[in-house]
Design a protein around this motif. Structure first.
Motif: not given
Length: 512
Positions: A186-193, A221-225
């Motif tokens: 639901l959030l942006i993580g360290t892997n995204d950048p 990603m949000f929907v995939s959660t």
């Protein structure tokens, strides 16, 4: 059944032995860099070139461009290799964002805040909601890099024990969320950048102006959660747990349940208040059209808010982490706080070394124009096959699942694959953001069955706490249903998403 299990373990032993013979990712990049140097000179001598419609970096206009192979063994090439090393490393897009984010995430982890938060949320869950909450917390733990593997996977087993459910089912549910749901959040993580930085570098082979933001896969990603949580719950409760042998819950040595003491609860409450206040403060800076973090047109897409998302994420972890540490006495003064920041970056030493060599490979690959040559010719081949962009992406996802079994480090794998596939698919009209999400689906779904995944031995060790006979075969047999069902269902979701033309992230395109 015993014979079947024995056969599975023999196959897994072969995979493990073969995998152990693979060199370190740093060595792989060195080998690939050497190959780039040699191949670039051969193609240069052969006069290889390609023509394509692309963006002229000087004019910014789309036009017919011709690119020639550039040798790294000419005078200019050798000078470039020597003089660009430092700049290649320091300018690598993924380096800064990940290190900045880890300052906040590391403090939150090492002060005990993340562990306390996970424990508090999961232990208060009603019995019927235990599985979905464990899976959900596993998915969400990915905002904090590898914290979920170390903290949540063993905690999932302990939580299930507390509800007198089989601990291996809890371990499997948590592991499925952490590793199988690595591309859902639901959030942006360290892997995204990190991934978006590599994708930006790869897209620059054809279009130097193209930027892939850390938020460009967020919608998907949000929907995939929700998809992963629902599937993970059904698989755990209906497939995995019913097949497990009866567990002896009377063994006092393993029936302890973890809970927070009075001081930890008080510290967690104050830390959560600090987190909420931090979020409110940030929202005040972006809530209105004239807010400082809004764009010039008053919008969110392309605004300073999006550009500063890494720093914002750092603050959201850093502030409650510091408050929790101060209240729980794990941080007594400013020196302790700085030590936690230091130690969080110390854990990134391996990543920094890897990025140094990855950056050189990517830079030399770009300089030689090999990426452009491969992309244009590969795109032409795929176009001649005439199977359409969506089938090509599906094949790409399946290829990624297989590569993931041999090269488990997602950043290293994407740094190798992105310079080839991103420009290739751009030539087919597929946006880099879409290629990236396709890669992430393939990467995530086989994480949980790859013995070469860095944390896989740790998961096996956790499983052995609940039976010395539990080994690699046990973990593989637990996780295989998640891997197969996640892959099939995610593929269906991806196809439907593409057919409906829904953006995969804010401002992200489906077509190039």
């Amino acid at each position: 059944m015993n014979k079947s299990l024995k056969e599975k373990r023999s196959i897994l032993d072969w995979i493990e032995i073969t995998g152990n013979k693979l060199p370190h990712p740093v060595t792989i990049f060195l080998i690939f860099t050497l190959l780039v140097i040699i191949i670039s000179h051969v193609l240069y001598l052969l006069g290889v070139n390609v023509s394509y419609v692309g963006i002229n970096p000087e004019s910014g206009e789309r036009e017919e461009l011709t690119v020639h192979a550039v040798s790294l063994l000419t005078g200019d090439g050798i000078r470039y290799m020597f003089t660009s090393v430092v700049e290649n490393f320091t300018s690598f897009v993924a380096l800064g964002p990940v290190l900045v984010a880890m300052i906040g995430v590391g403090v939150a982890e090492k002060s005990g805040y993340i562990s306390a938060l996970m424990t508090n949320v999961v232990t208060k869950a009603p019995r019927k909601f235990v599985t979905p909450i464990v899976v959900f917390m596993g998915v969400m733990s990915n905002v904090a890099a590898s914290v979920g593997y170390v903290v949540l996977v063993p905690l999932g087993a302990i939580i299930f024990l507390g509800f007198r459910r089989h601990p291996l089912a809890g371990l499997a549910a948590a592991f499925a969320g952490v590793a199988g749901g690595y591309s859902a959040n639901l959030l942006i993580g360290t892997n995204d950048p990190l991934l978006s930085g590599i994708t930006t570098e790869a897209a620059g082979i054809l279009d130097a102006t193209y930027i892939v933001h850390a938020t460009d896969n967020w919608f998907f990603m949000f929907v995939s959660t929700f998809l992963i949580v629902i599937l993970g719950t059904i698989i755990t409760d209906k497939i995995v747990e019913p097949r497990l042998k009866k567990f002896d819950f009377d063994n006092e040595e393993i029936s302890e349940n973890k809970s927070l003491d009075k001081q930890e609860k008080r510290a967690l409450n104050w830390a959560n208040i600090a987190a909420v206040l931090t979020v409110i403060g940030i929202l005040c800076l972006v809530a209105f059209p004239a807010s400082p973090l809004r764009g010039e047109d008053g919008g969110i897409v392309g605004s300073p808010f999006i550009s500063s998302i890494i720093f914002i994420m750092m603050l959201i972890f850093l502030v409650p982490g510091l408050v929790y540490g101060a209240m729980n006495k794990t941080i007594k003064n400013d020196k302790d706080a700085v030590k936690l920041m230091d130690s969080s970056l110390e854990t990134m030493a391996g990543f920094i070394v890897l990025i140094f060599f990855a950056a050189q490979f990517v830079a030399l690959f770009n300089y030689s124009n090999l990426g452009t040559i491969i992309a244009v010719n590969g795109a032409g081949l795929l176009e001649n096959l005439n199977i359409g962009s969506l089938p090509v992406l599906i094949v790409f996802i399946l290829i990624t699942t297989l590569i993931n079994l041999a090269i488990a480090a997602d950043s290293a794998k994407w740094a190798i694959m992105a310079p080839i596939f991103v420009p290739m698919f751009m030539q087919l009209g597929i946006a880099p953001e879409v290629t990236q999400i396709a890669y992430r689906i393939g990467d995530s779904t086989t994480n949980i069955i790859s013995p070469l995944m860095p944390f896989f031995p740790l998961i096996v060790a956790f499983a052995q706490r609940y039976g010395k006979e539990n080994g690699i075969g046990t973990v593989i047999s637990l996780m295989l249903p998640y891997s197969v069902i996640f892959l099939i269902t995610w593929l269906i979701m991806f196809v439907i998403w593409m057919m409906l033309g829904i953006p995969v992230g804010p401002g992200a395109n489906l077509s190039y």
